[in-house]
Design a protein around this motif. Structure first.
Motif, PDB file in Angstrom:
ATOM      1  N   ASP A  65       0.822  -1.202   0.000  1.00  0.00           N
ATOM      2  CA  ASP A  65       0.000   0.000   0.000  1.00  0.00           C
ATOM      3  C   ASP A  65       0.862   1.260   0.000  1.00  0.00           C
ATOM      4  O   ASP A  65       2.024   1.240   0.369  1.00  0.00           O
ATOM      5  CB  ASP A  65      -0.950   0.007   1.194  1.00  0.00           C
ATOM      6  CG  ASP A  65      -0.220  -0.098   2.529  1.00  0.00           C
ATOM      7  OD1 ASP A  65       1.005  -0.229   2.533  1.00  0.00           O
ATOM      8  OD2 ASP A  65      -0.886  -0.039   3.567  1.00  0.00           O
ATOM      9  N   VAL A  66       0.255   2.325  -0.442  1.00  0.00           N
ATOM     10  CA  VAL A  66       0.907   3.636  -0.457  1.00  0.00           C
ATOM     11  C   VAL A  66      -0.170   4.682  -0.201  1.00  0.00           C
ATOM     12  O   VAL A  66      -1.334   4.493  -0.580  1.00  0.00           O
ATOM     13  CB  VAL A  66       1.650   3.885  -1.801  1.00  0.00           C
ATOM     14  CG1 VAL A  66       0.701   3.928  -2.967  1.00  0.00           C
ATOM     15  CG2 VAL A  66       2.488   5.130  -1.744  1.00  0.00           C
ATOM     16  N   GLU A  67       0.191   5.746   0.486  1.00  0.00           N
ATOM     17  CA  GLU A  67      -0.777   6.807   0.756  1.00  0.00           C
ATOM     18  C   GLU A  67      -0.075   8.156   0.757  1.00  0.00           C
ATOM     19  O   GLU A  67       1.143   8.230   0.923  1.00  0.00           O
ATOM     20  CB  GLU A  67      -1.490   6.587   2.090  1.00  0.00           C
ATOM     21  CG  GLU A  67      -0.602   6.752   3.306  1.00  0.00           C
ATOM     22  CD  GLU A  67      -1.353   6.601   4.617  1.00  0.00           C
ATOM     23  OE1 GLU A  67      -1.897   7.617   5.108  1.00  0.00           O
ATOM     24  OE2 GLU A  67      -1.386   5.484   5.130  1.00  0.00           O
ATOM     25  N   ALA A  68      -0.836   9.204   0.543  1.00  0.00           N
ATOM     26  CA  ALA A  68      -0.326  10.566   0.644  1.00  0.00           C
ATOM     27  C   ALA A  68      -0.848  11.158   1.952  1.00  0.00           C
ATOM     28  O   ALA A  68      -2.055  11.132   2.204  1.00  0.00           O
ATOM     29  CB  ALA A  68      -0.782  11.409  -0.540  1.00  0.00           C
ATOM     30  N   LEU A  88       3.500  14.449   2.016  1.00  0.00           N
ATOM     31  CA  LEU A  88       4.487  13.409   1.742  1.00  0.00           C
ATOM     32  C   LEU A  88       3.813  12.069   1.462  1.00  0.00           C
ATOM     33  O   LEU A  88       2.794  11.744   2.059  1.00  0.00           O
ATOM     34  CB  LEU A  88       5.429  13.244   2.940  1.00  0.00           C
ATOM     35  CG  LEU A  88       6.295  14.441   3.298  1.00  0.00           C
ATOM     36  CD1 LEU A  88       7.048  14.165   4.590  1.00  0.00           C
ATOM     37  CD2 LEU A  88       7.257  14.751   2.178  1.00  0.00           C
ATOM     38  N   LYS A  89       4.415  11.301   0.571  1.00  0.00           N
ATOM     39  CA  LYS A  89       3.918   9.953   0.309  1.00  0.00           C
ATOM     40  C   LYS A  89       4.509   9.010   1.340  1.00  0.00           C
ATOM     41  O   LYS A  89       5.646   9.165   1.774  1.00  0.00           O
ATOM     42  CB  LYS A  89       4.307   9.493  -1.093  1.00  0.00           C
ATOM     43  CG  LYS A  89       3.575  10.224  -2.178  1.00  0.00           C
ATOM     44  CD  LYS A  89       3.968   9.693  -3.538  1.00  0.00           C
ATOM     45  CE  LYS A  89       3.312  10.489  -4.631  1.00  0.00           C
ATOM     46  NZ  LYS A  89       3.799  10.087  -5.954  1.00  0.00           N
ATOM     47  N   LYS A  90       3.712   8.020   1.741  1.00  0.00           N
ATOM     48  CA  LYS A  90       4.137   7.083   2.772  1.00  0.00           C
ATOM     49  C   LYS A  90       3.732   5.676   2.344  1.00  0.00           C
ATOM     50  O   LYS A  90       2.616   5.468   1.880  1.00  0.00           O
ATOM     51  CB  LYS A  90       3.470   7.461   4.092  1.00  0.00           C
ATOM     52  CG  LYS A  90       3.859   6.606   5.258  1.00  0.00           C
ATOM     53  CD  LYS A  90       3.317   7.159   6.561  1.00  0.00           C
ATOM     54  CE  LYS A  90       1.907   6.703   6.779  1.00  0.00           C
ATOM     55  NZ  LYS A  90       1.402   7.002   8.124  1.00  0.00           N
ATOM     56  N   SER A  91       4.651   4.730   2.507  1.00  0.00           N
ATOM     57  CA  SER A  91       4.372   3.328   2.199  1.00  0.00           C
ATOM     58  C   SER A  91       4.423   2.527   3.485  1.00  0.00           C
ATOM     59  O   SER A  91       5.254   2.790   4.350  1.00  0.00           O
ATOM     60  CB  SER A  91       5.412   2.763   1.232  1.00  0.00           C
ATOM     61  OG  SER A  91       5.386   3.463   0.020  1.00  0.00           O
TER      62      SER A  91
END
Length: 152
Positions: free
Chosen positions: A38-41, A62-65
């Motif tokens: 998964d990845v989220e902003a 920032l993008k966060k995985s």
């Protein structure tokens, strides 16, 4: 006349998730389960003091995985997880590219997730039960610096 499925579109059905392959660097490994792709902003909320609208504006930050968790059976003399984990020294670890490929029924790649600069953060050994009837499973949790998705 009944439809035998020979003219059916290939885009009608979603892909099954049970046929996949994992490559660590260049070595192919077998896993029972892979999760956490998964990845989220992150959300930045901002409101200027002179804004006549009394609510904040939401912007992407920032993008966060998340960490990726992989489970596999325990095999005799297979210590790949522990060997990699034991290489952790103060602030240093060998980082590897990890590629997870979803395969079609012929074994062709349909979707690829690539983890950049991956390294192990946690290993969980199997639980042991004297009256158990299951396969011994070990789990590794992988940290990475980004995930890319490709649909060849």
């Amino acid at each position: 006349m009944a439809d035998d499925g020979s003219t059916q579109s290939t885009s009608v059905w979603p892909l099954p998730k049970f046929y996949f392959q994992v490559k660590w660097d260049s070595e192919v490994m077998s896993f029972q389960e892979v999760s956490g792709l998964d990845v989220e902003a992150q959300i930045i909320e901002y409101r200027a003091g002179d804004n006549p609208v009394f609510s904040a504006t939401k912007m992407p930050g920032l993008k966060k995985s998340g960490n990726v968790t992989m489970k596999k059976g325990v095999y005799k003399s297979d210590n790949k997880f522990w060997t990699w984990f034991s290489q952790i020294k103060m602030n240093t670890i060998k980082r590897l590219p990890i590629t997870i490929s979803l395969l079609d029924e012929e074994g062709g790649t349909t979707m690829v997730w690539t983890l950049t600069n991956a390294w192990p953060t946690k290993i969980t050994g199997t639980d042991l039960k004297s009256d158990g009837n299951e396969v011994a499973i070990e789990t590794i949790e992988i940290v990475h610096e980004g995930i890319t998705i490709d649909n060849p």
